[in-house]
Scaffold this motif. Structure first.
Motif, PDB file in Angstrom:
ATOM      1  N   THR A   2     -65.885  68.718  -1.542  1.00  0.00           N
ATOM      2  CA  THR A   2     -66.475  67.405  -1.253  1.00  0.00           C
ATOM      3  C   THR A   2     -65.346  66.309  -1.404  1.00  0.00           C
ATOM      4  O   THR A   2     -64.536  66.449  -2.030  1.00  0.00           O
ATOM      5  CB  THR A   2     -67.607  67.067  -2.505  1.00  0.00           C
ATOM      6  OG1 THR A   2     -66.976  66.952  -3.807  1.00  0.00           O
ATOM      7  CG2 THR A   2     -68.583  68.138  -2.287  1.00  0.00           C
ATOM      8  N   HIS A  28     -68.109  62.140  -2.816  1.00  0.00           N
ATOM      9  CA  HIS A  28     -69.469  62.677  -3.781  1.00  0.00           C
ATOM     10  C   HIS A  28     -69.203  62.481  -5.192  1.00  0.00           C
ATOM     11  O   HIS A  28     -67.886  62.526  -5.556  1.00  0.00           O
ATOM     12  CB  HIS A  28     -69.637  63.971  -3.217  1.00  0.00           C
ATOM     13  CG  HIS A  28     -70.931  64.361  -3.841  1.00  0.00           C
ATOM     14  ND1 HIS A  28     -72.139  64.220  -3.359  1.00  0.00           N
ATOM     15  CD2 HIS A  28     -71.255  65.247  -4.962  1.00  0.00           C
ATOM     16  CE1 HIS A  28     -72.984  64.718  -4.146  1.00  0.00           C
ATOM     17  NE2 HIS A  28     -72.436  65.388  -5.192  1.00  0.00           N
ATOM     18  N   GLY A  44     -72.971  61.052   2.128  1.00  0.00           N
ATOM     19  CA  GLY A  44     -72.925  61.853   3.547  1.00  0.00           C
ATOM     20  C   GLY A  44     -71.955  61.479   4.567  1.00  0.00           C
ATOM     21  O   GLY A  44     -72.125  61.837   5.629  1.00  0.00           O
ATOM     22  N   ALA A  45     -70.890  60.686   4.072  1.00  0.00           N
ATOM     23  CA  ALA A  45     -70.099  60.172   4.954  1.00  0.00           C
ATOM     24  C   ALA A  45     -68.827  60.815   5.457  1.00  0.00           C
ATOM     25  O   ALA A  45     -68.192  60.733   6.366  1.00  0.00           O
ATOM     26  CB  ALA A  45     -69.693  58.747   4.581  1.00  0.00           C
ATOM     27  N   CYS A  46     -68.195  61.470   4.462  1.00  0.00           N
ATOM     28  CA  CYS A  46     -67.023  62.270   4.715  1.00  0.00           C
ATOM     29  C   CYS A  46     -67.000  63.526   5.561  1.00  0.00           C
ATOM     30  O   CYS A  46     -66.110  64.031   6.199  1.00  0.00           O
ATOM     31  CB  CYS A  46     -66.089  62.500   3.549  1.00  0.00           C
ATOM     32  SG  CYS A  46     -66.823  63.870   2.148  1.00  0.00           S
ATOM     33  N   ARG A  47     -68.026  64.308   5.331  1.00  0.00           N
ATOM     34  CA  ARG A  47     -68.297  65.560   5.956  1.00  0.00           C
ATOM     35  C   ARG A  47     -67.590  66.563   5.626  1.00  0.00           C
ATOM     36  O   ARG A  47     -67.555  67.619   6.235  1.00  0.00           O
ATOM     37  CB  ARG A  47     -68.522  65.295   7.665  1.00  0.00           C
ATOM     38  CG  ARG A  47     -69.362  64.132   8.394  1.00  0.00           C
ATOM     39  CD  ARG A  47     -70.633  63.951   7.822  1.00  0.00           C
ATOM     40  NE  ARG A  47     -71.642  64.735   8.242  1.00  0.00           N
ATOM     41  CZ  ARG A  47     -72.854  64.651   8.164  1.00  0.00           C
ATOM     42  NH1 ARG A  47     -73.432  63.589   7.358  1.00  0.00           N
ATOM     43  NH2 ARG A  47     -73.879  65.282   8.697  1.00  0.00           N
ATOM     44  N   CYS A  88     -68.084  68.352   3.139  1.00  0.00           N
ATOM     45  CA  CYS A  88     -68.789  69.416   2.713  1.00  0.00           C
ATOM     46  C   CYS A  88     -69.589  70.126   3.460  1.00  0.00           C
ATOM     47  O   CYS A  88     -70.694  70.954   3.419  1.00  0.00           O
ATOM     48  CB  CYS A  88     -69.676  68.807   1.675  1.00  0.00           C
ATOM     49  SG  CYS A  88     -71.159  67.576   2.528  1.00  0.00           S
ATOM     50  N   CYS A 112     -74.217  68.193   0.959  1.00  0.00           N
ATOM     51  CA  CYS A 112     -74.469  66.869  -0.104  1.00  0.00           C
ATOM     52  C   CYS A 112     -75.850  66.396  -0.051  1.00  0.00           C
ATOM     53  O   CYS A 112     -76.245  65.803  -0.529  1.00  0.00           O
ATOM     54  CB  CYS A 112     -73.326  66.244  -0.422  1.00  0.00           C
ATOM     55  SG  CYS A 112     -73.335  64.895   1.002  1.00  0.00           S
TER      56      CYS A 112
HETATM   57  S1  FES Z   1     -69.166  65.332   0.215  1.00  0.00           S
HETATM   58 FE1  FES Z   1     -68.974  63.829   1.834  1.00  0.00          FE
HETATM   59  S2  FES Z   1     -70.639  64.163   3.387  1.00  0.00           S
HETATM   60 FE2  FES Z   1     -70.778  65.799   1.728  1.00  0.00          FE
END
Ligand code: FES
Ligand code: SF4
Length: 210
Positions: A40, A43, A51-54, A56, A72
């Motif tokens: 992650t 997070h 949910g922005a980095c993707r 995960c 996440c």
């Molecule tokens: S930890 Fe970044 S989108 Fe899930």
């Protein structure tokens, strides 16, 4: 006494392993409880999922349907099948890391992940802003500390984080809890700058003290 809703337990499959979990938790929470690692970045357990980095991203299969989802955010459901590593998952994470490395090539966290996923640090032209705009510092300060001492300014490619001097000079000195959340070293640098500017413009005896 208020009634407590009992969460029912369900069985899902993560990387071929049967995992018993409470219904409604996220894939990330279920995996973490079962000691299965999912990387992650944007997070933090004390913050609402963003949910922005993707990073995960995992592959899920529900009733024959396969898709890539953010672990996440995605809630588990009965008979869900999750793959935390697959060609598609690894490719997605590699691309995200290559993009982020263009902004913060020296981040140890990104470098470790780049090694794991074979990400090429030089794939994208460097735009070393050092901040990857994850927003962790901003959300932590607002949601957990309720101070809003740091925020985003500007838009597009000029977007950056900035401490609000009037708040930071009184609130941050004895806090600095957000520093360890920052995946790069930008936050500390931004704070030092705010601190120095405040010191140079404040001649009163109540100016910033370390
Ligand atoms: S930890 Fe970044 S989108 Fe899930
Ligand atoms: S300063 Fe660090 S924690 Fe804050 S948004 Fe930038 S990278 Fe994220």
């Amino acid at each position: 006494m208020g009634k407590q809703k009992k969460m029912s337990e369900i069985i899902i499959q993560i990387d071929g392993k049967e995992v018993k979990t409470a219904e409604g938790v996220t894939i990330l929470e279920a995996a973490q409880k079962a000691d299965i690692f999912i990387p992650t970045l944007y997070h933090h357990e004390k913050l609402e999922p963003f949910g922005a980095c993707r990073l995960c991203t995992v592959e899920v299969e529900v009733r024959g349907w396969k898709s890539l989802v953010a672990a996440c955010l995605y809630p588990v459901e009965k008979d869900l099948v999750v793959r935390t590593r697959s060609e598609k998952v690894d490719k997605t994470r590699k691309l995200i890391l290559e993009f982020l490395l263009a902004h913060a090539p020296c981040s140890p966290q990104l470098q470790d992940l780049a090694e794991e996923y074979g990400a090429d640090r030089d794939r994208f032209e460097k735009e070393s802003s050092f901040c990857i705009l994850c927003g962790l510092c901003i959300r932590y300060c607002a949601e957990v500390k309720k101070k809003n001492a740091v925020g985003f300014v500007n838009n597009g490619t000029r977007r950056e984080i900035r401490f609000i001097p009037e708040i930071a000079t009184t609130e941050c000195i004895n806090c600095k809890e957000c520093f360890e959340l920052c995946p790069t070293s930008y936050l500390q640098a931004a704070f030092v700058l705010t601190e120095s500017l405040a010191l140079s413009t404040d001649s009163s005896p109540t100016g910033l003290k370390k």
